[in-house]
Design a protein around this motif. Structure first.
Motif, mmCIF file in Angstrom:
data_model
loop_
_atom_site.group_PDB
_atom_site.id
_atom_site.type_symbol
_atom_site.label_atom_id
_atom_site.label_comp_id
_atom_site.label_asym_id
_atom_site.label_seq_id
_atom_site.Cartn_x
_atom_site.Cartn_y
_atom_site.Cartn_z
ATOM 1 N N THR A 82 0.837 -1.184 0.000
ATOM 2 C CA THR A 82 0.000 0.000 0.000
ATOM 3 C C THR A 82 0.880 1.245 0.000
ATOM 4 O O THR A 82 1.793 1.365 0.803
ATOM 5 C CB THR A 82 -0.923 0.002 1.237
ATOM 6 N N VAL A 111 -1.179 1.807 -5.386
ATOM 7 C CA VAL A 111 -1.759 0.749 -4.557
ATOM 8 C C VAL A 111 -2.390 1.444 -3.351
ATOM 9 O O VAL A 111 -1.698 2.091 -2.573
ATOM 10 C CB VAL A 111 -0.702 -0.276 -4.106
ATOM 11 N N THR A 113 -5.036 -0.179 -1.287
ATOM 12 C CA THR A 113 -5.345 -1.149 -0.233
ATOM 13 C C THR A 113 -4.783 -2.516 -0.605
ATOM 14 O O THR A 113 -4.524 -2.805 -1.765
ATOM 15 C CB THR A 113 -6.866 -1.316 0.034
ATOM 16 N N GLU A 114 -4.631 -3.334 0.417
ATOM 17 C CA GLU A 114 -4.227 -4.731 0.239
ATOM 18 C C GLU A 114 -5.266 -5.605 0.925
ATOM 19 O O GLU A 114 -5.796 -5.236 1.969
ATOM 20 C CB GLU A 114 -2.869 -4.995 0.907
ATOM 21 N N LEU A 168 -4.133 -6.851 -4.368
ATOM 22 C CA LEU A 168 -3.913 -5.412 -4.341
ATOM 23 C C LEU A 168 -5.055 -4.672 -5.014
ATOM 24 O O LEU A 168 -5.596 -5.132 -6.017
ATOM 25 C CB LEU A 168 -2.605 -5.059 -5.050
ATOM 26 N N LEU A 183 -3.533 8.360 -0.791
ATOM 27 C CA LEU A 183 -3.676 7.964 0.607
ATOM 28 C C LEU A 183 -3.647 9.142 1.573
ATOM 29 O O LEU A 183 -4.343 9.119 2.593
ATOM 30 C CB LEU A 183 -2.582 6.948 0.976
#
Length: 190
Positions: A82, A111, A113-114, A168, A183
């Motif tokens: 992330t 990326v 979120t995971e 991912l 983010l």
């Protein structure tokens, strides 16, 4: 020679050197065995060095990246975490390597979120794995209004068998040009 046969290359080299000294100082027999031990020692030592090098490179190639890389680099999809910003998103299908860039540089995806499957989970099938990872992908209304979409990368059956349990979610702006991070709210969308 026995240590060379057992694959103890460095030990075989040392013992061969000792044997050569004793043979020459005492004028005894065994030069052929010492040569065989030395050859096996060299082969074993080379094999050991190659094996250690391959192991180290494999570990380094599978190590997760920092969330924001300091410089552009190619990385395997399994290394992404992330926060990683991706220069361009590959076409649909299996993803092996991508170009990761610092988020301050223009990029097409990040990326955001995971989704981690349980370590002891049973392979759920590709559609189910894709759906589980997709449920973890959520964009805010401003991102959607700006044309940002989500792309999910899920483990494949083959990567699952190799221990891959992370899916991912990427926030993608087709055409790229995003700078900053989704983010922390610093993403600048052109």
């Amino acid at each position: 020679m026995v240590t060379g046969v057992l694959g103890l290359g460095p030990v075989a080299l040392v013992l061969a050197a000792v044997a050569f000294r004793r043979i020459s100082s005492r004028h005894t027999r065994g030069r052929g065995l010492a040569i065989a031990g030395a050859v096996l020692g060299v082969v074993g030592t080379v094999a050991l060095v190659v094996g250690v090098t391959v192991a180290v490179l494999t570990v380094m190639a599978s190590r997760p990246l920092p969330p924001d890389v300091p410089a552009a680099r190619d990385a395997r999809a399994q290394q992404l975490v992330t926060g990683n910003c991706v220069l361009t998103v590959p076409d649909d299908g299996p993803v092996s390597t991508v170009r990761v860039v610092p988020c301050a540089e223009p990029h097409e995806a990040q990326v955001v979120t995971e989704f981690t499957f349980a370590a002891d989970a049973v392979w759920p099938g590709q559609q189910s794995a894709d759906a589980r990872v997709a449920r973890a992908c959520v964009l805010d209304a401003d991102e959607v209004a700006a044309g940002v979409r989500t792309v999910t990368w899920s483990p494949t059956e083959r990567s699952w068998a190799d221990g891959d349990r992370v899916g991912l979610c990427l926030a993608v702006l087709d055409g790229g040009g995003v700078t900053g991070s989704f983010l922390d709210g610093t993403a600048q969308i052109p």
